[in-house]
Design a protein around this motif. Structure first.
Motif, mmCIF file in Angstrom:
data_model
loop_
_atom_site.group_PDB
_atom_site.id
_atom_site.type_symbol
_atom_site.label_atom_id
_atom_site.label_comp_id
_atom_site.label_asym_id
_atom_site.label_seq_id
_atom_site.Cartn_x
_atom_site.Cartn_y
_atom_site.Cartn_z
ATOM 1 N N LEU A 176 0.838 -1.185 0.000
ATOM 2 C CA LEU A 176 0.000 0.000 0.000
ATOM 3 C C LEU A 176 0.880 1.245 0.000
ATOM 4 C CD1 LEU A 176 -2.861 1.205 0.274
ATOM 5 C CD2 LEU A 176 -2.519 1.143 2.731
ATOM 6 N N THR A 177 0.675 2.075 -0.985
ATOM 7 C CA THR A 177 1.392 3.346 -1.019
ATOM 8 C C THR A 177 0.364 4.464 -0.995
ATOM 9 O OG1 THR A 177 1.428 3.325 -3.425
ATOM 10 C CG2 THR A 177 3.349 2.432 -2.312
ATOM 11 N N LEU A 178 0.577 5.403 -0.118
ATOM 12 C CA LEU A 178 -0.319 6.543 -0.004
ATOM 13 C C LEU A 178 0.316 7.716 -0.742
ATOM 14 C CD1 LEU A 178 -1.291 6.211 3.741
ATOM 15 C CD2 LEU A 178 -2.562 5.425 1.758
ATOM 16 N N GLU A 179 -0.417 8.251 -1.688
ATOM 17 C CA GLU A 179 0.077 9.359 -2.479
ATOM 18 C C GLU A 179 -0.954 10.477 -2.455
ATOM 19 O OE1 GLU A 179 0.707 7.729 -6.337
ATOM 20 O OE2 GLU A 179 2.383 6.487 -5.684
ATOM 21 N N PRO A 180 -0.505 11.693 -2.633
ATOM 22 C CA PRO A 180 -1.464 12.805 -2.660
ATOM 23 C C PRO A 180 -2.411 12.666 -3.854
ATOM 24 C CG PRO A 180 0.812 13.617 -2.896
ATOM 25 C CD PRO A 180 0.871 12.131 -2.782
ATOM 26 N N ASN A 181 -3.653 13.062 -3.665
ATOM 27 C CA ASN A 181 -4.636 12.949 -4.746
ATOM 28 C C ASN A 181 -5.201 14.309 -5.133
ATOM 29 O OD1 ASN A 181 -6.172 13.443 -2.527
ATOM 30 N ND2 ASN A 181 -7.556 11.713 -2.784
ATOM 31 N N LYS A 182 -4.505 15.366 -4.773
ATOM 32 C CA LYS A 182 -5.008 16.708 -5.082
ATOM 33 C C LYS A 182 -5.156 16.928 -6.582
ATOM 34 C CE LYS A 182 -3.194 18.946 -0.984
ATOM 35 N NZ LYS A 182 -2.238 19.931 -0.471
ATOM 36 N N GLN A 183 -4.180 16.463 -7.380
ATOM 37 C CA GLN A 183 -4.249 16.668 -8.818
ATOM 38 C C GLN A 183 -5.474 15.963 -9.410
ATOM 39 O OE1 GLN A 183 -2.439 18.718 -10.580
ATOM 40 N NE2 GLN A 183 -3.613 18.234 -12.416
ATOM 41 N N TYR A 184 -5.742 14.756 -8.952
ATOM 42 C CA TYR A 184 -6.908 14.017 -9.435
ATOM 43 C C TYR A 184 -8.191 14.769 -9.076
ATOM 44 C CZ TYR A 184 -10.656 10.607 -9.580
ATOM 45 O OH TYR A 184 -11.845 9.986 -9.818
ATOM 46 N N LEU A 185 -8.262 15.280 -7.858
ATOM 47 C CA LEU A 185 -9.462 15.994 -7.441
ATOM 48 C C LEU A 185 -9.668 17.261 -8.265
ATOM 49 C CD1 LEU A 185 -9.235 15.569 -3.583
ATOM 50 C CD2 LEU A 185 -10.720 14.366 -5.172
ATOM 51 N N HIS A 186 -8.577 17.954 -8.577
ATOM 52 C CA HIS A 186 -8.699 19.158 -9.404
ATOM 53 C C HIS A 186 -9.170 18.798 -10.806
ATOM 54 C CE1 HIS A 186 -7.248 22.029 -6.526
ATOM 55 N NE2 HIS A 186 -6.165 21.310 -6.296
ATOM 56 N N GLU A 187 -8.649 17.708 -11.351
ATOM 57 C CA GLU A 187 -9.068 17.284 -12.686
ATOM 58 C C GLU A 187 -10.534 16.890 -12.685
ATOM 59 O OE1 GLU A 187 -6.444 14.141 -13.715
ATOM 60 O OE2 GLU A 187 -4.703 15.457 -13.916
ATOM 61 N N ASP A 188 -10.963 16.163 -11.642
ATOM 62 C CA ASP A 188 -12.348 15.718 -11.559
ATOM 63 C C ASP A 188 -13.287 16.906 -11.372
ATOM 64 O OD1 ASP A 188 -14.270 13.595 -11.534
ATOM 65 O OD2 ASP A 188 -14.519 13.991 -9.397
ATOM 66 N N ALA A 189 -12.861 17.890 -10.590
ATOM 67 C CA ALA A 189 -13.702 19.058 -10.339
ATOM 68 C C ALA A 189 -13.881 19.886 -11.612
ATOM 69 C CB ALA A 189 -13.090 19.912 -9.242
ATOM 70 N N GLY A 190 -12.919 19.804 -12.527
ATOM 71 C CA GLY A 190 -13.005 20.563 -13.758
ATOM 72 C C GLY A 190 -13.887 19.926 -14.811
ATOM 73 N N ARG A 191 -14.291 18.693 -14.613
ATOM 74 C CA ARG A 191 -15.134 17.996 -15.594
ATOM 75 C C ARG A 191 -16.558 18.517 -15.529
ATOM 76 N NH1 ARG A 191 -13.398 11.964 -14.258
ATOM 77 N NH2 ARG A 191 -11.324 12.014 -15.154
ATOM 78 N N ASP A 192 -17.247 18.259 -16.595
ATOM 79 C CA ASP A 192 -18.657 18.594 -16.663
ATOM 80 C C ASP A 192 -19.420 17.680 -15.706
ATOM 81 O OD1 ASP A 192 -21.224 19.232 -17.316
ATOM 82 O OD2 ASP A 192 -21.065 18.696 -19.435
ATOM 83 N N PRO A 193 -20.210 18.234 -14.801
ATOM 84 C CA PRO A 193 -20.941 17.388 -13.837
ATOM 85 C C PRO A 193 -21.830 16.352 -14.496
ATOM 86 C CG PRO A 193 -21.205 19.706 -13.289
ATOM 87 C CD PRO A 193 -20.468 19.638 -14.597
ATOM 88 N N ARG A 194 -22.293 16.635 -15.712
ATOM 89 C CA ARG A 194 -23.134 15.667 -16.410
ATOM 90 C C ARG A 194 -22.338 14.428 -16.783
ATOM 91 N NH1 ARG A 194 -25.270 20.115 -20.424
ATOM 92 N NH2 ARG A 194 -23.088 20.540 -20.168
ATOM 93 N N GLN A 195 -21.033 14.573 -17.024
ATOM 94 C CA GLN A 195 -20.188 13.417 -17.324
ATOM 95 C C GLN A 195 -19.982 12.568 -16.083
ATOM 96 O OE1 GLN A 195 -16.653 15.246 -18.845
ATOM 97 N NE2 GLN A 195 -17.304 15.009 -20.962
ATOM 98 N N ARG A 196 -19.833 13.217 -14.934
ATOM 99 C CA ARG A 196 -19.621 12.455 -13.697
ATOM 100 C C ARG A 196 -20.838 11.615 -13.357
ATOM 101 N NH1 ARG A 196 -16.842 17.231 -10.607
ATOM 102 N NH2 ARG A 196 -18.977 17.813 -10.360
ATOM 103 N N GLY A 197 -22.014 12.076 -13.716
ATOM 104 C CA GLY A 197 -23.224 11.337 -13.392
ATOM 105 C C GLY A 197 -23.577 10.269 -14.413
ATOM 106 N N ALA A 198 -22.838 10.200 -15.508
ATOM 107 C CA ALA A 198 -23.170 9.228 -16.554
ATOM 108 C C ALA A 198 -23.053 7.802 -16.049
ATOM 109 C CB ALA A 198 -22.266 9.442 -17.769
ATOM 110 N N ALA A 199 -22.022 7.510 -15.276
ATOM 111 C CA ALA A 199 -21.846 6.156 -14.745
ATOM 112 C C ALA A 199 -22.973 5.808 -13.782
ATOM 113 C CB ALA A 199 -20.495 6.027 -14.054
ATOM 114 N N GLN A 200 -23.383 6.768 -12.982
ATOM 115 C CA GLN A 200 -24.485 6.513 -12.053
ATOM 116 C C GLN A 200 -25.785 6.256 -12.806
ATOM 117 O OE1 GLN A 200 -24.393 10.049 -9.705
ATOM 118 N NE2 GLN A 200 -22.853 9.257 -8.292
ATOM 119 N N ARG A 201 -26.017 7.029 -13.853
ATOM 120 C CA ARG A 201 -27.233 6.815 -14.643
ATOM 121 C C ARG A 201 -27.196 5.453 -15.330
ATOM 122 N NH1 ARG A 201 -26.212 12.107 -15.766
ATOM 123 N NH2 ARG A 201 -25.342 11.653 -17.828
#
Length: 70
Positions: free
Chosen positions: A33-58
């Motif tokens: 197990l390696t713990l790494e910062p995930n700030k870059q991933y969160l910034h990338e995810d926050a920049g996406r269109d919210p409709r894309q994030r909900g596509a998997a849920q739909r």
């Protein structure tokens, strides 16, 4: 959760096989197990269109709707 599964499996092995789980388990688990910062991933995810994030849920919701209920 996985550790509880291992604990239960060891108990079953002792009870039903009469063997000691230490005979087949490693004495020390490797550090995989390696713990790494995930700030870059969160910034990338926050920049996406919210409709894309909900596509998997739909998609999951659509699949669940097609499964017959007994």
């Amino acid at each position: 959760m996985e550790l509880e599964h291992l604990h239960t499996a060891c108990d079953l092995m002792r009870r039903h096989d009469g063997r000691d789980p230490a005979d087949i388990l490693l004495l020390k688990l490797p550090n995989v197990l390696t713990l790494e910062p995930n700030k870059q991933y969160l910034h990338e995810d926050a920049g996406r269109d919210p409709r894309q994030r909900g596509a998997a849920q739909r998609a999951r919701r659509d699949v669940r709707a097609r499964i017959p209920r007994w």
